[in-house]
Design an enzyme around this catalytic site. Structure first.
Site, short mmCIF file in Angstrom:
data_model
loop_
_atom_site.label_atom_id
_atom_site.label_comp_id
_atom_site.label_asym_id
_atom_site.label_seq_id
_atom_site.Cartn_x
_atom_site.Cartn_y
_atom_site.Cartn_z
N THR A 97 0.86 -1.18 0.00
CA THR A 97 0.00 0.00 0.00
C THR A 97 0.89 1.23 0.00
OG1 THR A 97 -1.81 -1.13 1.14
CG2 THR A 97 -1.78 1.28 1.24
N LYS A 168 -7.59 1.46 -2.79
CA LYS A 168 -7.23 1.07 -1.41
C LYS A 168 -7.46 2.24 -0.46
CE LYS A 168 -5.64 -1.37 2.01
NZ LYS A 168 -4.35 -2.10 2.01
N LYS A 236 -0.49 5.22 8.40
CA LYS A 236 0.23 5.39 7.15
C LYS A 236 -0.75 5.46 5.98
CE LYS A 236 1.51 2.26 4.39
NZ LYS A 236 2.01 1.06 3.68
#
Length: 284
Positions: A97, A168, A236
């Site tokens: 990611t 995502k 994050k």
């Protein structure tokens, strides 16, 4: 049988690589911590490489699952990175990611690149039931999809380079809001001295139902937060979404707020607890 280089044999990458080996593919693995790669090979077979470039040389596909943008850049276009050693017809699949920017950057460097972040957590990786959201060309997807099928329940080609990473971000934005609402609902039920099992029975079959409710309502009520996807990682990911929103003009007020709530959880010592630990910042 494909000859595959797998870069990153951690919590997520290790099980994905295992499913590829079980499907009959030949694996060469590289991990920044060599002991992890050696342990994987001892358990699953295959070969340990000294560098990403050494792992990638001559392979049909290179798959990465590392930590962040910098890690991904290092193993692809950095010194001893995979891209310099890959065959022109080899596909690169990235399950990290990261930002949409680096996904697009890598897609300009090679013809066959798929940005393919996953959802489903450690359990999904272990059980081969990940949901994978993909960005890249049709040709890249045609090469990547048969390999990803070894560890995926769902594979969706969303769009061009970077679209997988943006999707995502959508996923994490949605989860953040759901978990905050679930945390408040649970604490309200506790404050009302309701039977939590009966409350769950009453609401989990209706409009309030969610994956988080079904899988985390009871564990959150028990202060059990050891289910893989850590608060540090969520912060994050939310940071990536907030940064991307600044570029595309989207407004994310709830996401930004929940990101700061997760900062509170970090201060409470919950950095490595799973994302449902968001409930900890609310008093009982």
């Amino acid at each position: 049988m494909a000859h595959i280089a797998f870069i990153g044999t951690g919590i997520m990458g290790g099980p994905m690589a295992r499913h590829l080996a079980a499907a009959g593919h030949s694996l060469t693995v590289y991990n920044r911590t060599r002991a992890k790669a050696e342990a994987w090979v001892a358990a699953q077979g295959g070969t340990v490489a000294e560098s990403p470039a050494a792992a990638a040389a001559g392979k049909d596909a290179v798959i990465a699952c590392v930590g962040n943008d910098d890690d991904l850049a290092l193993v692809t276009i950095g010194t001893d990175g995979a891209f310099a050693a890959m065959r022109d017809d080899a596909v690169f699949i990235d399950h990290t990611t990261v930002s949409a920017d680096i996904a697009r950057r890598l897609a300009t460097a090679r013809a066959l690149v798929v940005d393919a972040p996953v959802s489903g957590g450690q359990a999904g990786a272990e059980n081969g039931k990940l949901s994978i959201m993909c960005g890249g060309s049709d040709a890249a997807m045609a090469s990547a999809a048969p390999l990803m099928a070894a560890y995926a329940l769902r594979i969706v080609h969303v769009g061009g380079p970077g679209a997988g990473q943006q999707t995502k971000m959508v996923n994490q934005i949605a989860i953040a809001g759901v978990l905050q609402g679930l945390s408040e609902a649970l604490r309200f039920a506790q404050a009302s001295e309701l039977d939590l099992a009966r409350v769950f029975e009453a609401i989990s079959g209706g409009a309030a139902q969610s994956w988080q409710m079904v899988n985390r309502w009871q564990t959150m009520s028990e202060d059990s937060f050891d289910f893989g996807f850590a608060v540090d990682w969520m912060r994050k990911d939310l940071g990536l979404a907030i940064d991307e929103a600044k570029k595309n003009g989207a407004t994310l007020p709830v996401t930004a707020m929940v990101d700061q709530f997760y900062a509170d959880v970090q201060k409470l010592g919950g950095a490595r607890q799973d994302t449902s630990s968001l409930v900890r910042r609310l008093p009982r």
